[in-house]
Design an enzyme around this catalytic site. Structure first.
Site, PDB file in Angstrom:
ATOM      1  N   GLY A 103       0.825  -1.204   0.000  1.00  0.00           N
ATOM      2  CA  GLY A 103       0.000   0.000   0.000  1.00  0.00           C
ATOM      3  C   GLY A 103       0.860   1.255   0.000  1.00  0.00           C
ATOM      4  O   GLY A 103       0.543   2.243  -0.676  1.00  0.00           O
ATOM      5  N   THR A 104       1.954   1.225   0.732  1.00  0.00           N
ATOM      6  CA  THR A 104       2.826   2.400   0.820  1.00  0.00           C
ATOM      7  C   THR A 104       3.381   2.754  -0.562  1.00  0.00           C
ATOM      8  O   THR A 104       3.410   3.923  -0.949  1.00  0.00           O
ATOM      9  CB  THR A 104       3.988   2.119   1.807  1.00  0.00           C
ATOM     10  OG1 THR A 104       3.424   1.790   3.081  1.00  0.00           O
ATOM     11  CG2 THR A 104       4.902   3.321   1.950  1.00  0.00           C
ATOM     12  N   GLN A 122      -7.607   0.293   3.878  1.00  0.00           N
ATOM     13  CA  GLN A 122      -8.473  -0.305   4.911  1.00  0.00           C
ATOM     14  C   GLN A 122      -9.905  -0.539   4.411  1.00  0.00           C
ATOM     15  O   GLN A 122     -10.656  -1.265   5.047  1.00  0.00           O
ATOM     16  CB  GLN A 122      -8.512   0.580   6.165  1.00  0.00           C
ATOM     17  CG  GLN A 122      -7.189   0.661   6.900  1.00  0.00           C
ATOM     18  CD  GLN A 122      -6.756  -0.659   7.536  1.00  0.00           C
ATOM     19  OE1 GLN A 122      -7.536  -1.595   7.687  1.00  0.00           O
ATOM     20  NE2 GLN A 122      -5.490  -0.739   7.913  1.00  0.00           N
ATOM     21  N   GLY A 155      -2.407  -6.033  -0.173  1.00  0.00           N
ATOM     22  CA  GLY A 155      -2.826  -7.430  -0.053  1.00  0.00           C
ATOM     23  C   GLY A 155      -2.950  -7.931   1.377  1.00  0.00           C
ATOM     24  O   GLY A 155      -3.893  -8.643   1.709  1.00  0.00           O
ATOM     25  N   HIS A 156      -1.987  -7.529   2.232  1.00  0.00           N
ATOM     26  CA  HIS A 156      -1.966  -8.165   3.559  1.00  0.00           C
ATOM     27  C   HIS A 156      -3.079  -7.677   4.485  1.00  0.00           C
ATOM     28  O   HIS A 156      -3.225  -8.174   5.589  1.00  0.00           O
ATOM     29  CB  HIS A 156      -0.586  -8.031   4.216  1.00  0.00           C
ATOM     30  CG  HIS A 156      -0.231  -6.684   4.743  1.00  0.00           C
ATOM     31  ND1 HIS A 156      -0.287  -6.385   6.075  1.00  0.00           N
ATOM     32  CD2 HIS A 156       0.212  -5.557   4.125  1.00  0.00           C
ATOM     33  CE1 HIS A 156       0.118  -5.134   6.265  1.00  0.00           C
ATOM     34  NE2 HIS A 156       0.423  -4.613   5.095  1.00  0.00           N
ATOM     35  N   CYS A 185       5.253   3.641  21.448  1.00  0.00           N
ATOM     36  CA  CYS A 185       6.399   3.990  22.276  1.00  0.00           C
ATOM     37  C   CYS A 185       7.512   4.476  21.363  1.00  0.00           C
ATOM     38  O   CYS A 185       8.207   3.692  20.746  1.00  0.00           O
ATOM     39  CB  CYS A 185       6.843   2.767  23.054  1.00  0.00           C
ATOM     40  SG  CYS A 185       7.936   3.199  24.392  1.00  0.00           S
TER      41      CYS A 185
HETATM   42  N1  PLP Z   1      -2.624   3.074   4.322  1.00  0.00           N
HETATM   43  C1  PLP Z   1      -3.355   2.657   5.351  1.00  0.00           C
HETATM   44  C2  PLP Z   1      -4.664   3.314   5.655  1.00  0.00           C
HETATM   45  C3  PLP Z   1      -2.912   1.590   6.148  1.00  0.00           C
HETATM   46  O1  PLP Z   1      -3.658   1.170   7.185  1.00  0.00           O
HETATM   47  C4  PLP Z   1      -1.678   0.991   5.827  1.00  0.00           C
HETATM   48  C5  PLP Z   1      -1.141  -0.099   6.669  1.00  0.00           C
HETATM   49  O2  PLP Z   1      -1.437  -0.180   7.853  1.00  0.00           O
HETATM   50  C6  PLP Z   1      -0.961   1.460   4.723  1.00  0.00           C
HETATM   51  C7  PLP Z   1      -1.466   2.508   3.986  1.00  0.00           C
HETATM   52  C8  PLP Z   1       0.340   0.846   4.326  1.00  0.00           C
HETATM   53  O3  PLP Z   1       0.145  -0.384   3.675  1.00  0.00           O
HETATM   54  P1  PLP Z   1       1.364  -1.405   3.519  1.00  0.00           P
HETATM   55  O4  PLP Z   1       1.627  -1.980   4.863  1.00  0.00           O
HETATM   56  O5  PLP Z   1       0.887  -2.419   2.532  1.00  0.00           O
HETATM   57  O6  PLP Z   1       2.514  -0.611   2.995  1.00  0.00           O
END
Ligand code: PLP
Length: 408
Positions: free
Chosen positions: A83-84, A195, A216-217, A341
């Site tokens: 996602g990032t 999400q 995917g995860h 933390c």
């Molecule tokens: N965007 C949102 C709203 C997320 O909750 C997350 C992961 O927690 C990400 C982006 C990042 O996704 P990834 O872990 O696949 O890079």
């Protein structure tokens, strides 16, 4: 409990996993679908020979499965690593489309994948990119104001990036309306739907969204695979540059096993959408209702209705979320807290702070996020175990309710 014993518990699946917004278990059907592509069908989909070519066919099927979940055309889907990466690719691609436009409009509650990218883009050169970033506020329920968004969309805006659903509270934003507002003004619109995908229905054919990220995860595929929707006609500059894969939009040899896994996970998610909104929602509501009723000074964070069906974020005032997590962990219960933390100090989450949640409540917040794999027996166990934990922690808390009342 000794570590070795806990390890066995994990292997025996004695864990009650309520942290599905962090990551999810790979679905057995997904594992089965990807397995042959590890050792048997390992060809490179770009190869000329038939052995590689047959693999390419499965990449196409996976693309189709993702497109069906999103309601878009398969050629509008490109595979990424997470996602990032999808968020980075979308926002970085949007900026040079009209290089004289320097403003990015986003919100105060985005995931760091968008938030920290925007902060980097905002820095002055040569380490930054001199962009202007407008972070829209949210109200105490975590909601955005549409007039605020309208006011922010001035003539310098290059791209708007707003998440579809918040990872901490589950609050869902009116993304279709925001996308319409952007299209009316000729502004590119990207949504981080990491999400939302698989939890709520999405039909991109009926929206003005230009780009959408998923991971995917978060929907029972393995870690290390994501996708980006780029609408036909939307100008796109690749973020990862190199070979000609993904129709020149994302270089790098395709991770076929992970792509096949994501495709299968999207197919399952489509089949399970009803269950997310009935069975998962019912379990979430049962848990939430019971905890709010049995724990004094417990409050729900986020809008009670405009929310993902699997997420409940509850503040147990005057105690530390991390202490709650540690005590739940002894029973194998996994959840998340709204504080992390960092560098020795417990900083409450930027999302809860943006909502104006007091520190005493933000510190004691716990996020429960369910999946279709949770059972009623698991929820009953949490309802039995957690209230006494809260009571015990309150008794030893230096920020106890009585002290707070005495001080005010
Ligand atoms: N965007 C949102 C709203 C997320 O909750 C997350 C992961 O927690 C990400 C982006 C990042 O996704 P990834 O872990 O696949 O890079």
């Amino acid at each position: 409990m000794p570590l070795a014993r806990r390890k066995d518990d994990f292997m025996d699946n004695k864990v009650i996993y309520l942290d599905n917004n962090a990551t999810t278990a790979v679905a057995p059907e997904v594992k089965e679908a990807m397995d042959p592509f590890l050792c048997e069908l390992y060809g490179n989909p770009s190869s000329i020979h038939a052995f590689g070519g047959q693999v390419a066919k499965y990449v196409d099927i996976a693309r189709q499965q993702v497109a069906e979940l999103l309601g878009c055309h398969p050629t509008e889907v490109l595979f990424t690593s997470c996602g990032t990466e999808s968020d980075n690719a979308a926002i970085r691609s949007a900026l040079p489309v009209n290089p004289h436009l320097k403003t990015i409009v986003t919100t105060r509650v985005e995931h760091p994948a968008v938030r920290n990218l925007c902060h980097t883009l905002e820095r002055p050169g040569p380490i930054g990119f001199d962009n202007r970033v407008i972070e829209l506020p949210v109200d105490s329920l975590g909601e955005l104001s549409l007039p605020d968004i309208g006011n922010a969309l001035d003539e310098d805006v290059a791209v708007v990036s707003i998440m579809w659903a918040n990872n901490e509270t589950g609050v869902i934003f009116p993304i279709e309306n925001i996308a319409d507002m952007c299209r009316d003004r000729g502004i590119l619109f990207h949504t981080d739907a990491v999400q939302a995908v698989g939890k709520i229905p999405i039909d991109l054919s009926n929206t003005a969204i230009d780009m959408l990220s998923l991971s995917g995860h978060k929907l029972h595929a393995p870690k290390g695979i994501g996708a980006l929707f780029v609408r036909h006609g939307c100008r796109f500059q690749p973020f990862v540059v190199g070979g000609h894969q993904e129709r020149n939009r994302r270089a790098g040899t395709e991770s076929v096993p992970l792509i096949v896994a994501l495709g299968k996970a999207c197919e399952l998610a489509r089949q399970n959408l009803d269950r997310e909104n009935t069975a998962v929602r019912a379990l979430r509501d049962k848990l939430e209702k019971a905890l709010l009723a049995s724990c004094p000074d417990a409050k729900l964070n986020g809008h009670p209705e405009h929310r993902l069906p699997n997420t409940s974020n509850i503040s147990f005032e005057y105690i530390e979320g991390e202490s709650i997590l540690l005590m739940m962990d002894e029973y194998g219960i996994c959840a998340s807290s709204g504080s992390a933390c960092t560098t020795g100090s417990l900083e409450p989450s930027h999302v809860l702070r943006a909502m104006g949640i007091p520190y005493t409540a933000a510190h004691g917040s716990i996020r429960f996020s369910l999946s279709v794999y949770n059972t009623e027996a698991e929820i009953d166990k949490v309802i039995e175990v957690l209230p006494p934990i809260i009571q015990r922690l309150r008794e030893i808390s230096p920020f106890g309710r009585e002290q707070k009342q005495a001080a005010t």
